[in-house]
Design an enzyme around this catalytic site. Structure first.
Site, short mmCIF file in Angstrom:
data_model
loop_
_atom_site.label_atom_id
_atom_site.label_comp_id
_atom_site.label_asym_id
_atom_site.label_seq_id
_atom_site.Cartn_x
_atom_site.Cartn_y
_atom_site.Cartn_z
CE LYS A 44 -0.62 -0.47 5.00
NZ LYS A 44 -0.74 0.57 5.97
CE1 TYR A 268 12.33 31.95 3.48
CE2 TYR A 268 12.41 29.56 3.22
CZ TYR A 268 12.19 30.83 2.68
OH TYR A 268 11.83 30.96 1.37
C1 LIG Z 1 -3.94 -3.96 8.49
C2 LIG Z 1 -2.48 -3.89 8.25
N1 LIG Z 1 -1.79 -5.03 8.06
C3 LIG Z 1 -0.46 -5.04 7.84
C4 LIG Z 1 0.25 -3.86 7.81
C5 LIG Z 1 1.75 -3.91 7.62
O1 LIG Z 1 2.37 -3.48 8.79
P1 LIG Z 1 3.96 -3.28 8.88
O2 LIG Z 1 4.28 -2.24 7.87
O3 LIG Z 1 4.17 -2.83 10.28
O4 LIG Z 1 4.57 -4.59 8.58
C6 LIG Z 1 -0.40 -2.65 8.02
C7 LIG Z 1 0.36 -1.40 8.01
O5 LIG Z 1 0.03 -0.36 8.42
C8 LIG Z 1 -1.80 -2.65 8.23
O6 LIG Z 1 -2.48 -1.54 8.44
#
Ligand SMILES: Cc1ncc(COP(=O)(O)O)c(C=O)c1O
Length: 382
Positions: A44, A268
């Site tokens: 993602k 700045y």
């Molecule tokens: C529902 C869910 N599963 C898995 C993951 C993966 O987690 P990580 O990046 O800590 O391995 C996430 C990440 O935010 C998540 O929201």
């Protein structure tokens, strides 16, 4: 664009290099360590900033069979990258009216709420399809997923009827803190709902662990593991040395070097004072590229391995570094300042900026020249 005489690397202010071989090796490290039958990959947020399409394609070639994204559009992009075979799970579930697109592309929704369950059931009835889903139950995160009360009501009232759940899933809130009591409390709560769920769906699998959970007891691993951040080189075990390989390197170009001829202030707000004779380099990277403003306070870049503290505020497109310790021979327009690399990891940048590696990675900017180091091509059996 046709007719340009310079290369994208020449034109860019900074170069982001993404090592797909290290990414796929990280996946193998996690897979070896994980007791789950299926160690997938969370891609993602554009593969945590590294490029979901490139990351997913490389991981698929390495053998990864299940990909997790947050949004439907991310799922569509990943389906395009990995082809028809692998599972693509969309963790935010279907927005109303999107169910047909899930089914058409064989995207597997996570059903997080009573509304999503009802919507998916309704669609499945009218379309007469046997689409798989994951049912999410909350065990202590209080973010997404059915509450225990909602879960029990669904079991009692036939609220799961018509579903074909691949797995029951939940998400750990504190897995990077191995001794946090919520880990065990969540695991027990999950085991309980899972055994109830399996009275209704005996073949349902379970999905529970993220990256850090893979470094907890195997009892946390279950069937479908969902590691994300560790694939991209962030340390999933913050209390011990990082078992993962670095995936991301970021180098920004020096535009100008000056030696100040009197004690003065920099940038700045004139927040940083420097003495006479300080050598400063102005570098082509800023908060518009995802470098947090807060990095200005304690951050540093490296030239030829020499530490160069940030001076003054990070501005939109530029950061000023104290390069007094770097010989002049290493400092010229176009010379590279390491922002993320062997001297300064993603975790180091995050710590200096008061944030976490996740945020540094997912903020990686759109203006960088991106350079992908390929994963080795698997040798096909003759
Ligand atoms: C529902 C869910 N599963 C898995 C993951 C993966 O987690 P990580 O990046 O800590 O391995 C996430 C990440 O935010 C998540 O929201």
């Amino acid at each position: 664009m046709a007719g340009l005489l310079s290369s994208p690397q020449d034109r860019a202010g900074a170069v982001l290099s993404i090592d797909l071989a290290a990414l796929t090796e990280n996946w193998r490290i996690l897979k070896r360590r994980c007791a789950a039958k299926d160690t997938g990959a969370v891609v993602k947020a554009d593969g945590y900033g590294t490029g979901a399409v490139q990351a997913a394609a490389a991981l698929k070639s390495a053998g990864c069979a299940t990909f997790y994204v947050a949004h439907l559009d991310e799922g569509i992009a990943v389906r395009g990258a990995v082809g028809a075979g692998p599972r693509v799970v969309v963790m935010h579930g279907p927005n109303r009216g999107t169910e047909r697109d899930f089914a058409a592309l064989k995207l597997i929704p996570v059903l997080n709420t009573p509304e999503q369950i009802a919507g998916w059931r309704k669609y499945a009835e009218t379309a007469d399809i046997l689409s798989e889903s994951l049912v999410h139950v909350d065990t202590g995160m209080n973010r997404l997923g059915l509450t225990r009360k909602e879960f029990d009501a669904h079991i009692a009232d036939g609220g799961f009827n018509g579903l074909h759940p691949l797995a029951l899933m939940s998400h750990l809130a504190c897995s990077e803190e191995a001794k946090h009591p919520l880990n065990e409390a969540q695991r027990k709560a999950f085991a309980e709902v899972l055994s109830i769920f399996r009275t209704r769906f005996p073949d349902a699998k379970a999905s529970f662990t993220n990256s850090s959970g893979i470094f907890l007891d195997p009892a946390y691993h279950y069937d479908y593991a969902r590691p994300g951040v560790a694939l991209y080189g962030v340390n999933p075990t913050p209390d011990v040395p990082n078992p993962m390989l670095p995936v991301v390197r970021l180098f920004a170009k020096i535009i100008q070097v000056r030696r100040v001829d009197r004690a003065t202030t920099v940038g700045y707000g004139a927040t940083a004072a420097v003495p006479e004779g300080t050598k400063l380099a102005t570098v082509s990277i800023g908060y518009a590229d995802g470098i947090p403003r807060s990095w200005g306070a304690g951050g540093a870049g490296f030239v030829d391995g020499i530490r160069c503290p940030v001076k003054g505020r990070v501005s939109m497109d530029l950061v000023i570094f104290d390069v007094s310790n770097v010989p002049d021979s290493g400092l010229h327009p176009g010379a590279l300042m390491e922002i993320i690399g062997s001297h300064s990891t993603v975790d180091d940048v995050a710590t200096a900026a008061g944030t976490i590696g996740y945020e540094i990675l997912t903020s990686l900017g759109a203006r960088y020249h991106r350079h992908y180091l390929p994963a080795p091509t698997p040798i096909k059996k003759p």
